[in-house]
Design an enzyme around this catalytic site. Structure first.
Site, PDB file in Angstrom:
ATOM      1  N   LYS A   1       1.428   3.911  -8.918  1.00  0.00           N
ATOM      2  CA  LYS A   1       1.090   4.978  -9.859  1.00  0.00           C
ATOM      3  C   LYS A   1      -0.271   4.708 -10.486  1.00  0.00           C
ATOM      4  O   LYS A   1      -0.511   3.575 -10.880  1.00  0.00           O
ATOM      5  CB  LYS A   1       2.168   4.992 -10.941  1.00  0.00           C
TER       6      LYS A   1
ATOM      7  N   LYS B   1       1.425  -0.262 -11.513  1.00  0.00           N
ATOM      8  CA  LYS B   1       1.011   0.831 -12.387  1.00  0.00           C
ATOM      9  C   LYS B   1      -0.326   0.476 -13.028  1.00  0.00           C
ATOM     10  O   LYS B   1      -0.457  -0.560 -13.684  1.00  0.00           O
ATOM     11  CB  LYS B   1       2.077   1.044 -13.464  1.00  0.00           C
TER      12      LYS B   1
END
Ligand code: PBG
Length: 338
Positions: free
Chosen positions: A256, A203
């Site tokens: 992400k 992330k």
């Protein structure tokens, strides 16, 4: 090897039927996970300004939304809780309240629909802390730090509360070191061995989360998230993050955001082909499409399908996306722009 004029790649593009026949990637409704915000203390769904078409749902009405999703064939959702501001504290205590919005919503959905919907829950304290960080701030050697190990205790309890309510998968998103191990240990100790972990393994510290933070009221009140989320300049480091999460017991991996990180999605899929890979088509990616479409500058359906298909082509098996219900409807209507 014959060349032109014998070799003509255009033969495979001549008609729509031929193109469908040789297409390498097909997006289906089975690939989609729909993110849902549940808020305490409201009676009606509340539109989210920065995310046209998305709402915060009262716990009591979340089943209406799930019923609509299931009718459209969207079988998986991920829940984000929005507790009242006055309950938030330094360590994010409301995050593990079994009567908080997420456990309540999970129970209501299970009661109404049985085991059919796959329920993921986001496990991070940023929406539950007074300062908005994903970890607990401490002072150490004259510096303000986000403390890793004390945070693990809170997120482990949060994961257990979600599992107890009936979640299928908990999804730690705070980028704390050891978060998967801490959660796996806590779940197993409490007997929730069948509950899986989808780790936000890779992330990035991204500007694309802006609309989400407004929606979840989870923006950090000081500093930024760059001491725990990954540096957008790094790709190879993703392999290290994934190795650790796999070793710690992650069942599903995630990259992400998605669109600006297609290379990372491909890198992770190639190195870990034996793990399901999710990609999060985040709030900023959604809102950019919505804003440009509202202005009439792009074709929303075409661009959305192109983006999601590209994310799948890059290597994602699952896509978390706010477009999920729209896409499900378009696919059902037979929409295929290619
Ligand atoms: C919580 C969390 C965030 C998102 C999902 N879980 C925000 C953040 O890290 O600031 C972002 C999702 C989106 O932008 O759609 N840690």
């Amino acid at each position: 090897m014959p060349l032109f004029p014998e070799l003509r790649p255009r033969r495979l593009r001549l008609t729509k039927s031929i193109r469908d026949l040789v297409a390498e990637t097909t997006l289906t409704v089975n690939d989609l996970i729909y993110p849902v915000f549940v808020r305490e203390g409201i009676d009606e769904p509340e539109p989210i300004d920065a995310m046209p078409g998305q709402y915060r749902y009262p716990v009591e009405k979340v089943t209406d939304l799930v019923s609509r999703a299931l009718e459209l064939g969207v079988k998986a959702i991920i829940l984000f809780g929005v507790p009242p501001a006055e309950k938030k504290d330094h360590i994010g205590t409301p995050a593990y309240d079994p009567k908080g919005p997420v456990p309540k919503a999970v129970k209501a959905i299970r009661r109404e629909f049985g085991e059919e919907p796959v329920i993921f829950t986001d496990v991070c304290i940023c929406g539950y802390t007074s300062h908005g960080h994903c970890g607990i701030p401490i002072e150490k050697r004259g510096r303000k730090l986000i403390d890793n190990d004390s945070t693990l205790k809170v997120i482990a309890r949060m994961a257990v509360a979600h599992a107890e309510a009936g979640a299928d998968f908990v999804a730690p998103s705070g980028m704390m070191d050891g978060m998967v191990q801490a959660i796996r240990g806590a779940l197993d100790k409490e007997g929730f061995t069948e509950v899986g972990i989808m780790s936000y393994a890779v992330k990035y510290a991204s500007g694309f989360y802006g609309p989400f933070r407004a929606a979840a009221e989870s923006a950090p009140k000081f500093g930024d998230r760059r001491s725990y989320q990954m540096d957008p300049r790094n790709a190879m480091e993703a392999i290290k993050e994934v190795i650790l999460d796999v070793e710690e017991g992650a069942d599903i991996l995630m990259v992400k955001p998605a669109l600006a990180y297609l290379d990372v999605i491909r890198l992770v899929k190639e190195n870990f082909p034996h793990y399901p890979l999710a990609a999060y088509n985040v709030s900023g990616e959604y809102s950019m499409v919505k804003a440009a479409a509202e202005k009439g500058w792009i074709d929303e359906k075409l661009v959305t399908l192109e983006i999601l298909t590209a994310i799948k082509r890059a290597g994602a098996d699952l896509i978390l996306t706010y477009h999920a219900l729209d896409v499900a409807r378009w696919l059902r209507e037979g929409y295929n722009p290619f």
